[in-house]
Design an enzyme around this catalytic site. Sequence first.
Site, mmCIF file in Angstrom:
data_model
loop_
_atom_site.group_PDB
_atom_site.id
_atom_site.type_symbol
_atom_site.label_atom_id
_atom_site.label_comp_id
_atom_site.label_asym_id
_atom_site.label_seq_id
_atom_site.Cartn_x
_atom_site.Cartn_y
_atom_site.Cartn_z
ATOM 1 N N LYS A 16 104.223 80.368 51.276
ATOM 2 C CA LYS A 16 102.835 80.349 50.799
ATOM 3 C C LYS A 16 102.572 81.421 49.746
ATOM 4 C CE LYS A 16 100.786 81.001 54.813
ATOM 5 N NZ LYS A 16 101.924 81.092 55.754
ATOM 6 N N ARG A 26 93.197 80.876 59.702
ATOM 7 C CA ARG A 26 94.269 80.724 60.686
ATOM 8 C C ARG A 26 93.732 80.293 62.047
ATOM 9 N NH1 ARG A 26 97.986 84.619 57.916
ATOM 10 N NH2 ARG A 26 100.032 84.589 58.886
ATOM 11 N N ARG A 51 113.767 88.077 54.372
ATOM 12 C CA ARG A 51 112.667 88.772 53.695
ATOM 13 C C ARG A 51 112.476 90.170 54.285
ATOM 14 N NH1 ARG A 51 106.851 85.874 53.596
ATOM 15 N NH2 ARG A 51 106.528 86.872 55.605
ATOM 16 N N ARG A 96 109.172 94.819 55.648
ATOM 17 C CA ARG A 96 108.061 94.481 56.550
ATOM 18 C C ARG A 96 108.547 94.456 57.984
ATOM 19 N NH1 ARG A 96 104.421 89.366 54.869
ATOM 20 N NH2 ARG A 96 104.056 89.388 57.113
ATOM 21 N N ARG A 142 105.004 84.909 66.187
ATOM 22 C CA ARG A 142 104.133 84.472 65.082
ATOM 23 C C ARG A 142 104.193 82.958 64.936
ATOM 24 N NH1 ARG A 142 106.677 87.956 60.657
ATOM 25 N NH2 ARG A 142 105.254 87.010 59.178
#
Length: 190
Positions: free
Chosen positions: A14, A89, A128, A134, A146
């Site tokens: 996204k 969300r 990532r 992160r 998640r």
Amino acid sequence: MTNIILFGPPGSGKGTQAKFLAEKFGLLHISTGDLFRYEIGNNTPLGLEAKSYIEKGALVPDSVTIGMLKNKLDANTDVKGVIFDGFPRTIAQAEALDQLLGASEAEVNGIISLEVAEEEIVQRLLLRGKDSGRADDQDETIIRNRISVYHKETAPVFNFYDTKGKGIKIDGMGDIEAIANRLETAVKAL
Ligand code: AMP
């Protein structure tokens, strides 16, 4: 105004695609994840509150998230439209968004879902995590949490708009540029 929700599970691409679309169509890109990370980086009270949820892979409470989103929209009233990335969300967030946009006679024009296989998502996020640092992308337990939150609380948001004829599904697997082309075609058709 043209307002588009770029939808999909964490790791579906996204953020990357929202940046591209925002530039292509001259729209404002709003990522609530980025807004939270900015607040955390500046040690604000909002950041401190959000951090405890983000670390666990849980959603930040609706009241906090909606308040932050409203501030961002209020500060950008002269835009051509918005690409929403990572928001809404929950159904409550979707209802709040419809109200906020409705107040200026605008609406969500479409919700575009990036369809990606689950195992691909986990691998993308772990990769990532190595590059971005992160914390929520580095731990497989948090990643799985998640994804489970996505299925339980977020996936219904697509149906919420789909029943109004606003849902579009795009193949989110493969080459970044090919996905970008599919998205561009979908946005032009809105
Ligand atoms: P993202 O960068 O979109 O993957 O978001 C990172 C984290 O920020 C999520 O796992 C949530 O903890 C939090 N977050 C981002 N957007 C929202 C939202 N709309 N509602 C609740 N929590 C959010």
